[in-house]
Design a protein around this motif. Structure first.
Motif, mmCIF file in Angstrom:
data_model
loop_
_atom_site.group_PDB
_atom_site.id
_atom_site.type_symbol
_atom_site.label_atom_id
_atom_site.label_comp_id
_atom_site.label_asym_id
_atom_site.label_seq_id
_atom_site.Cartn_x
_atom_site.Cartn_y
_atom_site.Cartn_z
ATOM 1 N N ILE A 157 0.854 -1.186 0.000
ATOM 2 C CA ILE A 157 0.000 0.000 0.000
ATOM 3 C C ILE A 157 0.893 1.240 0.000
ATOM 4 O O ILE A 157 1.644 1.481 0.943
ATOM 5 N N GLY A 158 0.804 1.990 -1.080
ATOM 6 C CA GLY A 158 1.578 3.215 -1.199
ATOM 7 C C GLY A 158 0.916 4.340 -0.423
ATOM 8 O O GLY A 158 -0.312 4.403 -0.315
ATOM 9 N N ILE A 159 1.741 5.227 0.112
ATOM 10 C CA ILE A 159 1.263 6.376 0.869
ATOM 11 C C ILE A 159 1.783 7.644 0.201
ATOM 12 O O ILE A 159 2.992 7.790 -0.018
ATOM 13 N N GLY A 160 0.866 8.539 -0.131
ATOM 14 C CA GLY A 160 1.283 9.787 -0.755
ATOM 15 C C GLY A 160 0.185 10.827 -0.693
ATOM 16 O O GLY A 160 -0.958 10.534 -0.321
ATOM 17 N N TRP A 161 0.537 12.027 -1.062
ATOM 18 C CA TRP A 161 -0.442 13.104 -1.169
ATOM 19 C C TRP A 161 -1.153 12.986 -2.512
ATOM 20 O O TRP A 161 -0.568 12.501 -3.486
ATOM 21 N N SER A 162 -2.377 13.439 -2.581
ATOM 22 C CA SER A 162 -3.166 13.332 -3.816
ATOM 23 C C SER A 162 -2.470 14.003 -5.003
ATOM 24 O O SER A 162 -2.646 13.569 -6.145
ATOM 25 N N VAL A 163 -1.679 15.043 -4.765
ATOM 26 C CA VAL A 163 -0.997 15.747 -5.860
ATOM 27 C C VAL A 163 0.128 14.924 -6.487
ATOM 28 O O VAL A 163 0.695 15.330 -7.500
ATOM 29 N N GLN A 164 0.430 13.772 -5.927
ATOM 30 C CA GLN A 164 1.484 12.918 -6.474
ATOM 31 C C GLN A 164 0.955 11.938 -7.518
ATOM 32 O O GLN A 164 1.719 11.168 -8.084
ATOM 33 N N GLU A 165 -0.341 11.997 -7.787
ATOM 34 C CA GLU A 165 -0.946 11.102 -8.778
ATOM 35 C C GLU A 165 -0.668 11.599 -10.190
ATOM 36 O O GLU A 165 -0.714 12.797 -10.466
ATOM 37 N N VAL A 166 -0.389 10.650 -11.081
ATOM 38 C CA VAL A 166 -0.247 10.934 -12.510
ATOM 39 C C VAL A 166 -1.162 9.971 -13.263
ATOM 40 O O VAL A 166 -1.614 8.967 -12.712
ATOM 41 N N ASP A 167 -1.418 10.267 -14.528
ATOM 42 C CA ASP A 167 -2.304 9.406 -15.316
ATOM 43 C C ASP A 167 -1.711 8.027 -15.547
ATOM 44 O O ASP A 167 -2.400 7.018 -15.418
ATOM 45 N N ALA A 168 -0.450 7.990 -15.917
ATOM 46 C CA ALA A 168 0.217 6.710 -16.180
ATOM 47 C C ALA A 168 1.691 6.841 -15.818
ATOM 48 O O ALA A 168 2.346 7.800 -16.216
ATOM 49 N N MET A 169 2.174 5.877 -15.078
ATOM 50 C CA MET A 169 3.551 5.872 -14.613
ATOM 51 C C MET A 169 4.440 5.160 -15.631
ATOM 52 O O MET A 169 4.098 4.066 -16.077
ATOM 53 N N PRO A 170 5.575 5.754 -16.024
ATOM 54 C CA PRO A 170 6.513 5.007 -16.862
ATOM 55 C C PRO A 170 7.141 3.904 -16.005
ATOM 56 O O PRO A 170 7.651 4.176 -14.917
ATOM 57 N N LEU A 171 7.057 2.672 -16.458
ATOM 58 C CA LEU A 171 7.497 1.541 -15.635
ATOM 59 C C LEU A 171 8.558 0.709 -16.336
ATOM 60 O O LEU A 171 8.577 0.601 -17.555
ATOM 61 N N GLU A 172 9.404 0.105 -15.503
ATOM 62 C CA GLU A 172 10.406 -0.851 -15.959
ATOM 63 C C GLU A 172 10.000 -2.232 -15.460
ATOM 64 O O GLU A 172 9.153 -2.357 -14.570
ATOM 65 N N ALA A 173 10.619 -3.269 -15.973
ATOM 66 C CA ALA A 173 10.267 -4.646 -15.601
ATOM 67 C C ALA A 173 10.456 -4.915 -14.114
ATOM 68 O O ALA A 173 9.775 -5.766 -13.544
ATOM 69 N N THR A 174 11.353 -4.194 -13.466
ATOM 70 C CA THR A 174 11.635 -4.425 -12.047
ATOM 71 C C THR A 174 10.681 -3.685 -11.112
ATOM 72 O O THR A 174 10.729 -3.888 -9.906
ATOM 73 N N ASP A 175 9.814 -2.828 -11.652
ATOM 74 C CA ASP A 175 8.867 -2.076 -10.827
ATOM 75 C C ASP A 175 7.712 -2.979 -10.402
ATOM 76 O O ASP A 175 7.026 -3.551 -11.247
ATOM 77 N N MET A 176 7.516 -3.091 -9.104
ATOM 78 C CA MET A 176 6.463 -3.941 -8.555
ATOM 79 C C MET A 176 5.196 -3.102 -8.325
ATOM 80 O O MET A 176 5.268 -2.047 -7.711
ATOM 81 N N PRO A 177 4.038 -3.587 -8.787
ATOM 82 C CA PRO A 177 2.808 -2.807 -8.638
ATOM 83 C C PRO A 177 2.293 -2.781 -7.198
ATOM 84 O O PRO A 177 2.512 -3.715 -6.417
#
Length: 194
Positions: A157-177
């Motif tokens: 569970i990620g924790i952040g402020w609402s202003v940290q949201e983007v439409d789509a995150m550029p991801l690499e193969a090592t990025d865990m959802p």
């Protein structure tokens, strides 16, 4: 044609810079009511996931990151990230609210080296940016992604402020959802495990 890995890394770095600025500005200008109420109580969907034996991984906020210690202080079993050295992999060590914290090698407050090792069932992790599909970028060291890959059972569970949201995150193969994201405004389920 998909972006080359170096292109994604460059996109992520540019996005980090933009989102860090946005996060700093937002946190510095929070009104008193939001500051006093944000991240103070576990949302009901998260509380429902926990049983008395659940071990929860949290973090100690740095800079403009949301402070979740008040939200997790009443949990019976907590653990915080720990680094033995700058080169070692991140682990978790048991911690109780009010126990001493020490400066770790990466500049993050962490439990003592002799605190018991732990493997949390659920992790609250800080982030620099997120999207509603579970995409997350952190500080860029890959510590959480490597830990998540080695412990796939743990809910993320990620924790952040609402202003940290983007439409789509550029991801690499090592990025865990992420399975979900908690902001000061809402609890966003992003995966199928919740």
């Amino acid at each position: 044609m998909p972006d080359a890995p170096s292109d994604v890394a460059e996109q992520k770095q540019r996005l980090r810079e933009k989102l860090r600025f946005r996060r700093r500005h937002f946190a510095a200008n929070l009104d008193m009511i939001t500051r006093m109420s944000a991240f103070r109580t576990l949302p009901a969907p998260i509380a429902a996931l926990l049983d008395p034996n659940s071990l929860v991984g949290a973090y100690v906020a740095m800079g403009a990151e949301p402070d979740i210690v008040p939200m997790t202080a009443d949990l019976a079993a907590l653990a915080l990230p720990h680094h033995a050295s700058r080169l070692d992999e991140m682990t978790f060590r048991r911690w109780t609210a009010g126990d001493s914290l020490f400066d770790g090698p990466l500049g993050v407050q962490q439990p003592s080296d002799d605190s018991a090792s732990a493997v949390p069932d659920l992790i609250f992790c800080p982030l620099v940016g997120f999207d509603r599909h579970g995409g997350r970028i952190g500080q860029g060291g890959g510590h959480y992604d490597r830990w998540f890959a080695a412990h796939p059972h743990a809910l993320r569970i990620g924790i952040g402020w609402s202003v940290q949201e983007v439409d789509a995150m550029p991801l690499e193969a090592t990025d865990m959802p992420l399975d979900a994201v908690l902001t000061e405004q809402e609890f966003i389920v992003t995966g199928e495990r919740l």
